[in-house]
Design an enzyme around this catalytic site. Structure first.
Site, PDB file in Angstrom:
ATOM      1  N   GLU A  45     -66.600  19.175 -60.506  1.00 41.58           N
ATOM      2  CA  GLU A  45     -65.377  19.967 -60.404  1.00 41.58           C
ATOM      3  C   GLU A  45     -65.171  20.818 -61.654  1.00 41.58           C
ATOM      4  O   GLU A  45     -65.298  20.341 -62.776  1.00 41.58           O
ATOM      5  CB  GLU A  45     -64.185  19.010 -60.225  1.00 41.58           C
ATOM      6  N   LYS A 115     -59.103  23.252 -53.691  1.00 47.84           N
ATOM      7  CA  LYS A 115     -58.525  21.909 -53.775  1.00 47.84           C
ATOM      8  C   LYS A 115     -57.160  21.885 -53.101  1.00 47.84           C
ATOM      9  O   LYS A 115     -56.315  22.757 -53.352  1.00 47.84           O
ATOM     10  CB  LYS A 115     -58.417  21.491 -55.248  1.00 47.84           C
ATOM     11  N   CYS A 151     -62.182  15.980 -55.732  1.00 46.67           N
ATOM     12  CA  CYS A 151     -61.526  14.950 -56.548  1.00 46.67           C
ATOM     13  C   CYS A 151     -60.336  14.315 -55.826  1.00 46.67           C
ATOM     14  O   CYS A 151     -60.520  13.483 -54.937  1.00 46.67           O
ATOM     15  CB  CYS A 151     -61.119  15.534 -57.899  1.00 46.67           C
ATOM     16  N   SER A 177     -63.014  13.371 -63.420  1.00 45.23           N
ATOM     17  CA  SER A 177     -62.245  12.117 -63.420  1.00 45.23           C
ATOM     18  C   SER A 177     -62.346  11.448 -64.777  1.00 45.23           C
ATOM     19  O   SER A 177     -63.392  10.883 -65.120  1.00 45.23           O
ATOM     20  CB  SER A 177     -62.782  11.185 -62.326  1.00 45.23           C
ATOM     21  N   LYS A 183     -61.093   2.060 -64.396  1.00 41.56           N
ATOM     22  CA  LYS A 183     -61.101   3.243 -63.532  1.00 41.56           C
ATOM     23  C   LYS A 183     -62.184   3.138 -62.450  1.00 41.56           C
ATOM     24  O   LYS A 183     -61.985   3.587 -61.322  1.00 41.56           O
ATOM     25  CB  LYS A 183     -61.324   4.495 -64.385  1.00 41.56           C
ATOM     26  N   GLY A 296     -61.091  -2.367 -94.998  1.00 41.28           N
ATOM     27  CA  GLY A 296     -60.417  -3.028 -93.885  1.00 41.28           C
ATOM     28  C   GLY A 296     -61.126  -2.753 -92.567  1.00 41.28           C
ATOM     29  O   GLY A 296     -62.044  -1.936 -92.471  1.00 41.28           O
ATOM     30  N   SER A 299     -60.825   1.129 -90.696  1.00 40.94           N
ATOM     31  CA  SER A 299     -61.722   2.170 -91.196  1.00 40.94           C
ATOM     32  C   SER A 299     -63.182   1.796 -90.975  1.00 40.94           C
ATOM     33  O   SER A 299     -64.039   2.666 -90.775  1.00 40.94           O
ATOM     34  CB  SER A 299     -61.458   2.460 -92.678  1.00 40.94           C
ATOM     35  N   THR A 399     -57.445   6.679 -89.008  1.00 38.52           N
ATOM     36  CA  THR A 399     -57.941   5.367 -88.583  1.00 38.52           C
ATOM     37  C   THR A 399     -56.862   4.417 -88.073  1.00 38.52           C
ATOM     38  O   THR A 399     -57.117   3.221 -87.952  1.00 38.52           O
ATOM     39  CB  THR A 399     -58.680   4.688 -89.755  1.00 38.52           C
ATOM     40  N   LYS A 523     -43.407  10.734 -85.538  1.00 36.94           N
ATOM     41  CA  LYS A 523     -44.717  10.605 -86.187  1.00 36.94           C
ATOM     42  C   LYS A 523     -45.833  10.843 -85.172  1.00 36.94           C
ATOM     43  O   LYS A 523     -46.804  11.558 -85.450  1.00 36.94           O
ATOM     44  CB  LYS A 523     -44.874   9.213 -86.799  1.00 36.94           C
TER      45      LYS A 523
END
Length: 554
Positions: A45, A115, A151, A177, A183, A296, A299, A399, A523
């Site tokens: 598609e 479509k 689709c 898709s 899925k 950590g 990251s 991260t 944020k």
């Protein structure tokens, strides 16, 4: 009339807006089909334009360009198989263009399917961009009459049933898709239903590659009537596969072919993040990336994803220690970089921090040090990393995992700085599982090394931002298993506070988390895009007002 039909499936990765490049991919697939003696080659598609094009598709100049490229492509693909390709068509006088599938043979258009059902949920806004087409009938290619539900048209029963009633013998379903966890089971369910209802074989053809936050995982398949699986193409990989059909007394049937194993769980998430990062960077014109490597777990996994996506030689990791950075964090950052084989630079922030503290001292006089001073450290790191990005043309990766992004446990203009965040839709507890999966598994197309690329201590130690002495994430947040269960219920499950409390959580804790989610909307609005792994990823899946006073009273 022939009793066999060969269909070539081109499960490929288009680049948004690269009309000539996408056409070149189509030509190469057509040539492969010609060499294999195929009757037809099918591409997904909207392959010619890229998917999802959003408002780009409503620019008349873009649509006109696509039509010119399509005409040249059809002219080039004459002596050989028919060509099926998704594109855009905007007839004169129509308010909106159509999402169209064009089939051409011998230099002429054989069929033009528009479509019919336009998805308008989750990441899809097709009613904004497209006009709904009428249901088209089948078309002939060689000995077969094909029906093409595009689709969403195959996710509902009416288009496929109409095609079967009007003479279609095989259903070819081109898709764009995008991946989310689970899925593939959803696709199977809908497509098996279409084969049961119509009694026809069905070809489910999906594209591959990343586009912004979405990843198209391929994983195309072929079903005989009754949902019998005959072919399954690889997930997250390009593939060109030739599928043979035979005419039988009961109609056309696909011969059995290869069925590639399909990844699940952490392995599928990891592959999606590698593809998403790779294509976001390369399709944006970058070749290299950098990130702050703290020692950590967040990251570390981003570094592994980047190494697998781009290759270790194209990744720069930077350690930016302060007086609060522990020795084991320095050792762990070095261990990750050495195991991945990527560059590690060290830029202490003590000097810049002292300069900023001195500059602010007259205005901060008489105040008590608090989160402000902690965030200065994070923002200095962001400033230095962005300077490296600007100087060397390396895209900065951020991260923050989904748990942190959800509650705002991140510093805007600090550790949130960057162009892309592969773990943005990965909760912290799930992130640990993905780390362990990557340490134990490797896929041939990964560009990073096999083996344990993250020292076990990186995964097992208590998470800390290390912005003050002896700091732990649990000083400010509930333990991650508790936090993530609350977040999954409030965000993914859209449960009420009362429902979350009834599941066993403390009401004050739930209300605190709910408050943080709503307060952090601004944020997230300014955050980098990241790989979509779920149906409730932050951005197109979940759109909330930034300024909002409502809180759940239950």
């Amino acid at each position: 009339m022939s009793d066999t039909f060969r269909l070539t499936l081109a499960q490929l990765n288009p680049v948004m807006g690269d009309l000539d490049g996408n056409a070149a991919q189509a030509r190469a697939a057509w040539a492969a089909a010609r060499d294999a003696g195929s009757d037809m080659v099918a591409l997904p598609e909207m392959f010619l334009t890229g998917y999802q094009p959003q408002d780009l598709i409503r620019r008349p100049a873009f649509v006109a360009h696509a039509q010119r490229v399509l005409a040249a492509l059809i002219a080039d693909c004459t002596e050989g198989p028919a060509l099926g390709i998704g594109t855009v068509h905007w007839p004169e006088g129509e308010e909106k263009p159509f999402n169209t599938y064009v089939v051409a043979s011998g230099g002429a258009v054989v069929a033009e399917v528009h479509k019919h059902h336009l998805p308008n949920y989750r990441v899809f806004d097709e009613k904004r961009f497209f006009a709904a087409g009428d249901v088209s009938g089948p078309y002939a290619v060689g000995p077969v009459r094909l029906g093409t539900p595009i689709c969403e048209d195959a996710w509902l029963d009416d288009v496929a049933e109409t095609l079967a009633e009007t003479g279609a013998e095989i259903l070819l379903v081109p898709n764009g898709s995008p991946f989310f966890r689970g899925k593939q089971d959803v696709r199977y369910g809908h497509m098996v239903a279409r084969t049961v209802e119509t009694g026809l074989p069905l070809v489910y053809l999906n594209m591959t590659g990343g586009q912004d936050d979405q990843v198209f995982d391929g994983a195309s398949f072929v079903l005989n009537p009754g949902g019998i699986l005959t072919h399954h193409l690889p997930a997250f990989e390009d593939a060109i596969v030739h599928v043979d059909f035979d005419r039988t007394d009961d109609g056309w049937r696909a011969r059995s072919g290869d069925r590639a194993p399909q990844p699940e769980g952490p392995g599928a998430d990891y592959r999606a993040m590698v593809v998403g990062l790779r294509d976001y960077i390369t399709k944006a014109g970058f070749t290299k990336a950098l990130l702050g490597l703290s020692g950590g777990v967040d990251s570390a996994i981003v570094a592994a994803i980047a190494a697998d996506a781009l290759g270790p030689d194209n990744l720069r990791c930077v350690m930016l220690p302060s007086e609060y950075t522990s020795d084991h964090s320095l050792d762990d950052a070095r261990g990750v970089a050495e195991r991945l084989g990527c560059r590690l630079d060290t830029l202490p922030i003590d000097g810049p921090r002292a300069a900023v503290t001195e500059t602010l001292a007259p205005l901060f006089d008489g105040t008590t040090p608090d989160l402000t001073e902690e965030n200065i450290q994070s923002r200095l790191r962001g400033l230095l990393l962005m300077a490296l990005s600007n100087k060397f043309g390396e895209m900065l990766l951020t991260t923050g995992n989904k748990s942190e992004v959800a509650v705002g446990y991140s510093t805007i203009y600090g550790d949130m700085a960057g162009g892309y965040n592969p773990v943005k839709d990965l909760y912290k507890t799930d992130l640990f599982a993905v780390c362990r999966w990557r340490n134990a598994n490797h896929v041939p197309w990964f560009k990073g090394p096999a083996g344990e690329v993250m020292p076990p201590r990186v995964i097992d130690k208590p998470p800390s931002a290390e912005l003050r002495a002896d700091q732990k994430d649990e000083d400010s947040l509930p333990p991650y298993p508790v936090l993530d269960d609350i977040l999954k219920r409030l965000i993914d499950g859209e449960e009420s506070v009362a429902q979350v409390v009834a599941a066993g959580h403390d009401r004050d804790t739930v209300k605190h988390v709910e408050r943080l989610i709503y307060l952090s909307e601004y944020k997230r609005f300014q955050s980098a895009p990241g790989t979509r792994l779920s149906e409730h990823a932050f951005w197109l899946d979940r759109r909330y007002p930034i300024v909002n006073r409502w809180r759940d009273p239950s």
